[in-house]
Design a protein around this motif. Structure first.
Motif, PDB file in Angstrom:
ATOM      1  N   ASP A 136     -40.086 -19.122  79.965  1.00  0.00           N
ATOM      2  CA  ASP A 136     -39.601 -17.854  80.509  1.00  0.00           C
ATOM      3  C   ASP A 136     -39.767 -17.811  82.023  1.00  0.00           C
ATOM      4  O   ASP A 136     -38.982 -17.183  82.735  1.00  0.00           O
ATOM      5  CB  ASP A 136     -40.379 -16.678  79.916  1.00  0.00           C
ATOM      6  N   LEU A 137     -40.796 -18.456  82.516  1.00  0.00           N
ATOM      7  CA  LEU A 137     -41.132 -18.413  83.926  1.00  0.00           C
ATOM      8  C   LEU A 137     -40.205 -19.267  84.795  1.00  0.00           C
ATOM      9  O   LEU A 137     -39.842 -18.873  85.899  1.00  0.00           O
ATOM     10  CB  LEU A 137     -42.588 -18.864  84.099  1.00  0.00           C
ATOM     11  N   MET A 196     -37.021 -17.702  86.210  1.00  0.00           N
ATOM     12  CA  MET A 196     -37.367 -16.696  87.211  1.00  0.00           C
ATOM     13  C   MET A 196     -37.734 -17.361  88.534  1.00  0.00           C
ATOM     14  O   MET A 196     -37.335 -16.896  89.607  1.00  0.00           O
ATOM     15  CB  MET A 196     -38.530 -15.841  86.721  1.00  0.00           C
ATOM     16  N   SER A 230     -34.735 -18.562  90.583  1.00  0.00           N
ATOM     17  CA  SER A 230     -33.946 -17.521  91.246  1.00  0.00           C
ATOM     18  C   SER A 230     -34.599 -16.992  92.524  1.00  0.00           C
ATOM     19  O   SER A 230     -33.974 -16.249  93.267  1.00  0.00           O
ATOM     20  CB  SER A 230     -33.700 -16.362  90.279  1.00  0.00           C
ATOM     21  N   LEU A 231     -35.836 -17.380  92.785  1.00  0.00           N
ATOM     22  CA  LEU A 231     -36.538 -16.891  93.982  1.00  0.00           C
ATOM     23  C   LEU A 231     -35.969 -17.499  95.254  1.00  0.00           C
ATOM     24  O   LEU A 231     -35.373 -18.577  95.250  1.00  0.00           O
ATOM     25  CB  LEU A 231     -38.023 -17.238  93.895  1.00  0.00           C
TER      26      LEU A 231
END
Length: 72
Positions: free
Chosen positions: A5-6, A9, A12-13
């Motif tokens: 899940d991480l 994310m 996308s940073l």
């Protein structure tokens, strides 16, 4: 939260945020290992073979041995 899940994310940073996350993780790992981080503006002594004839002699000998091994 699990890694699968991480990861999306993190992808996308922004570049700056990714660097901050890397710094955070490295600092956390260093703490866990008991490693003291280097501090900005502090002078640290570093050994150098510059001016060491003994070190130059050993290095030359190792290079000669390596060359002999490769040529054999």
């Amino acid at each position: 939260m699990i890694v699968s899940d991480l990861l999306p994310m993190l992808q996308s940073l922004s570049r700056a945020d990714k660097l901050r996350i890397m710094q955070f993780l490295v600092a956390e790992l260093a703490k866990e290992e008991g490693v003291t981080p280097l501090e900005s503006g502090t002078a640290y002594r570093v050994w150098s073979p510059y001016g060491s004839h003994e070190a130059a002699h050993k290095l030359a000998k190792l290079l000669e041995e390596n060359q002999e091994t490769e040529n054999a």
